[in-house]
Motif scaffolding. Structure first.
Motif, PDB file in Angstrom:
ATOM      1  N   LEU A   1      -1.088 -10.280   8.305  1.00 26.00           N
ATOM      2  CA  LEU A   1      -2.236 -10.139   7.429  1.00 26.00           C
ATOM      3  C   LEU A   1      -1.941  -9.015   6.442  1.00 26.00           C
ATOM      4  O   LEU A   1      -1.490  -7.942   6.847  1.00 26.00           O
ATOM      5  CB  LEU A   1      -3.504  -9.824   8.224  1.00 26.00           C
ATOM      6  CG  LEU A   1      -4.218 -11.006   8.897  1.00 26.00           C
ATOM      7  CD1 LEU A   1      -3.344 -11.669   9.935  1.00 26.00           C
ATOM      8  CD2 LEU A   1      -5.527 -10.541   9.526  1.00 26.00           C
ATOM      9  N   VAL A   2      -2.189  -9.262   5.164  1.00 25.33           N
ATOM     10  CA  VAL A   2      -1.798  -8.331   4.117  1.00 25.33           C
ATOM     11  C   VAL A   2      -3.040  -7.798   3.402  1.00 25.33           C
ATOM     12  O   VAL A   2      -3.791  -8.558   2.781  1.00 25.33           O
ATOM     13  CB  VAL A   2      -0.857  -9.008   3.102  1.00 25.33           C
ATOM     14  CG1 VAL A   2      -0.421  -8.015   2.035  1.00 25.33           C
ATOM     15  CG2 VAL A   2       0.362  -9.590   3.826  1.00 25.33           C
ATOM     16  N   GLN A   3      -3.239  -6.491   3.505  1.00 23.33           N
ATOM     17  CA  GLN A   3      -4.379  -5.859   2.843  1.00 23.33           C
ATOM     18  C   GLN A   3      -4.143  -5.774   1.344  1.00 23.33           C
ATOM     19  O   GLN A   3      -3.091  -5.327   0.886  1.00 23.33           O
ATOM     20  CB  GLN A   3      -4.613  -4.456   3.396  1.00 23.33           C
ATOM     21  CG  GLN A   3      -5.821  -3.747   2.804  1.00 23.33           C
ATOM     22  CD  GLN A   3      -7.117  -4.467   3.125  1.00 23.33           C
ATOM     23  OE1 GLN A   3      -7.436  -4.679   4.290  1.00 23.33           O
ATOM     24  NE2 GLN A   3      -7.859  -4.859   2.100  1.00 23.33           N
TER      25      GLN A   3
ATOM     26  N   MET B   1      -2.654  -0.038   3.361  1.00 18.34           N
ATOM     27  CA  MET B   1      -2.523  -0.058   1.898  1.00 18.34           C
ATOM     28  C   MET B   1      -1.385   0.837   1.403  1.00 18.34           C
ATOM     29  O   MET B   1      -0.698   0.523   0.441  1.00 18.34           O
ATOM     30  CB  MET B   1      -3.837   0.381   1.260  1.00 18.34           C
ATOM     31  CG  MET B   1      -4.937  -0.652   1.352  1.00 18.34           C
ATOM     32  SD  MET B   1      -4.744  -1.980   0.148  1.00 18.34           S
ATOM     33  CE  MET B   1      -5.322  -1.160  -1.332  1.00 18.34           C
ATOM     34  N   GLU B   2      -1.172   1.969   2.059  1.00 19.95           N
ATOM     35  CA  GLU B   2      -0.180   2.931   1.582  1.00 19.95           C
ATOM     36  C   GLU B   2       1.232   2.624   2.059  1.00 19.95           C
ATOM     37  O   GLU B   2       2.185   3.293   1.679  1.00 19.95           O
ATOM     38  CB  GLU B   2      -0.552   4.347   2.030  1.00 19.95           C
ATOM     39  CG  GLU B   2      -1.877   4.870   1.488  1.00 19.95           C
ATOM     40  CD  GLU B   2      -3.082   4.316   2.238  1.00 19.95           C
ATOM     41  OE1 GLU B   2      -2.897   3.734   3.345  1.00 19.95           O
ATOM     42  OE2 GLU B   2      -4.197   4.459   1.732  1.00 19.95           O
TER      43      GLU B   2
ATOM     44  N   CYS C   1      -0.496  -5.603  -6.810  1.00 20.74           N
ATOM     45  CA  CYS C   1      -1.678  -6.309  -6.319  1.00 20.74           C
ATOM     46  C   CYS C   1      -2.416  -5.522  -5.243  1.00 20.74           C
ATOM     47  O   CYS C   1      -3.611  -5.704  -5.040  1.00 20.74           O
ATOM     48  CB  CYS C   1      -1.265  -7.677  -5.772  1.00 20.74           C
ATOM     49  SG  CYS C   1      -2.618  -8.849  -5.616  1.00 20.74           S
ATOM     50  N   ARG C   2      -1.707  -4.645  -4.564  1.00 19.21           N
ATOM     51  CA  ARG C   2      -2.334  -3.823  -3.527  1.00 19.21           C
ATOM     52  C   ARG C   2      -2.905  -2.519  -4.087  1.00 19.21           C
ATOM     53  O   ARG C   2      -3.473  -1.727  -3.334  1.00 19.21           O
ATOM     54  CB  ARG C   2      -1.305  -3.529  -2.429  1.00 19.21           C
ATOM     55  CG  ARG C   2      -1.093  -4.722  -1.493  1.00 19.21           C
ATOM     56  CD  ARG C   2       0.232  -4.664  -0.765  1.00 19.21           C
ATOM     57  NE  ARG C   2       0.432  -3.495   0.054  1.00 19.21           N
ATOM     58  CZ  ARG C   2       0.078  -3.378   1.338  1.00 19.21           C
ATOM     59  NH1 ARG C   2      -0.547  -4.380   1.931  1.00 19.21           N
ATOM     60  NH2 ARG C   2       0.350  -2.288   2.023  1.00 19.21           N
ATOM     61  N   SER C   3      -2.746  -2.298  -5.404  1.00 21.81           N
ATOM     62  CA  SER C   3      -3.226  -1.040  -5.993  1.00 21.81           C
ATOM     63  C   SER C   3      -4.204  -1.243  -7.150  1.00 21.81           C
ATOM     64  O   SER C   3      -4.841  -0.296  -7.589  1.00 21.81           O
ATOM     65  CB  SER C   3      -2.036  -0.205  -6.483  1.00 21.81           C
ATOM     66  OG  SER C   3      -1.305  -0.910  -7.473  1.00 21.81           O
ATOM     67  N   GLN C   4      -4.318  -2.493  -7.649  1.00 24.73           N
ATOM     68  CA  GLN C   4      -5.221  -2.743  -8.761  1.00 24.73           C
ATOM     69  C   GLN C   4      -5.549  -4.228  -8.849  1.00 24.73           C
ATOM     70  O   GLN C   4      -4.926  -5.059  -8.192  1.00 24.73           O
ATOM     71  CB  GLN C   4      -4.592  -2.286 -10.075  1.00 24.73           C
ATOM     72  CG  GLN C   4      -3.351  -3.076 -10.465  1.00 24.73           C
ATOM     73  CD  GLN C   4      -2.642  -2.505 -11.674  1.00 24.73           C
ATOM     74  OE1 GLN C   4      -2.194  -1.371 -11.660  1.00 24.73           O
ATOM     75  NE2 GLN C   4      -2.564  -3.288 -12.737  1.00 24.73           N
TER      76      GLN C   4
END
Length: 302
Positions: free
Chosen positions: A183-185, A298-299, A251-254
């Motif tokens: 699963l990808v946040q 996320m990080e 995509c994980r930052s904006q």
């Protein structure tokens, strides 16, 4: 009191053994599904000393050995390096793996692995006691097929990760083997259902026909069971999809647009099977294949 009867008291078969190879047959990932984690953990430690081993990871009930193809000279030593992988030979559509070990390590090197699902043939020596033993197994050569999916649910029903797992589990077979899910946040955008998470599914396929069948059957199942009109599904055949990480990082930052995602897929030869708005998150999931512990943070960085 009932008397216990054991058919094979000194054999604990591995559930399954797979070998996923790079396109040049230089590197392989041996994926072992264990029935006894204690024994597998012992092997993991001792195998780490084998010259062919590049990396070892544990995912769920599997241990993954990233190995160089070829032969090595094992120096087996009791208690410290009592077992290892001696050779990995990729020949056409088969991979031959030779294990060696002392004592209990020899038992694991022989019949425990020879009895695993996925083994085509084997050649083993006697093992047990204080013997030094070897076992060679042959398994199908596989390539890694990675599927990214997002947006199969609505605010009222469904969950993408459960649907994807159930589809993958139902499609699992000898020529298209379900290897993992993560699963990808993602960056929480307003369009999210709730947690803004996409899913990546990993398969090992033995040939192009198996791959095409897998993708078409997976797509058909998504169309049947998805409760969203914006489902996205993408796929890539890649031993290591590290090139997709930069897109995933964005995509994980904006917030990312669908047009941007589709253009990225086109430029990077990623197959788009369903192009709803979920294609944005589906593409972002690819980089995190077989990294379920890191993908939810996320990080995290690859």
């Amino acid at each position: 009191m009932r008397e216990l009867e054991l058919d094979h008291p000194y054999t604990v078969p591995y559930k399954r053994i797979c070998a996923v190879c790079d396109p040049y047959n230089e590197v392989a990932e041996i994926i072992e599904y264990t029935n006894c984690y204690g024994g597998a953990a012992w092997a993991k430690y001792h195998y780490s000393h084998s010259p062919l081993i590049l990396d070892i990871r544990v995912i769920g009930n599997t241990i993954r050995y990233l190995v160089k193809a070829g032969y090595s000279n094992l120096e087996l030593k009791p208690s410290t390096s009592a077992a290892g992988i001696e050779s990995v030979i990729i020949n056409g559509d088969h991979v031959s793996i030779t294990y060696a070990g002392l004592g209990g390590g020899g038992v694991g090197a022989t019949m425990c692995r020879a009895c695993a699902e996925g083994v085509i043939s084997y050649d083993v020596t006697e093992s047990g006691g204080s013997r030094s033993a070897k076992g060679t197994i042959s398994v199908p050569r596989m390539e890694r097929v990675i599927i990214g999916i997002d947006d199969t649910d609505t605010k009222y029903e469904g969950a993408t990760w459960t649907l994807c797992h159930n589809i993958a589990n139902s499609l699992d077979s000898a020529d298209k083997t379900y290897l993992s899910q993560a699963l990808v946040q993602l960056f929480p955008v307003p369009e999210k259902t709730q947690n803004c998470v996409s899913t990546v599914i990993e398969f090992g396929c033995t040939n192009n026909n198996a791959k095409e069948t897998l993708l078409q059957e997976f797509k058909k199942a998504l169309l049947k069971y998805s409760v969203s009109n914006e489902t996205g599904m993408v796929a890539i055949t890649s031993f290591d999809p590290v090139d997709t990480y930069e897109y995933s990082k964005i995509c994980r930052s904006q917030k990312v647009t669908r047009d941007f995602a589709l253009e990225y897929a086109k430029q990077n030869n990623i197959e788009v099977l369903l192009d709803g708005n979920g294609v944005i998150g589906a593409l972002a999931a690819l980089a995190w294949v077989a990294r379920p512990d890191e993908s939810i943070i996320m990080e995290a960085e690859i």
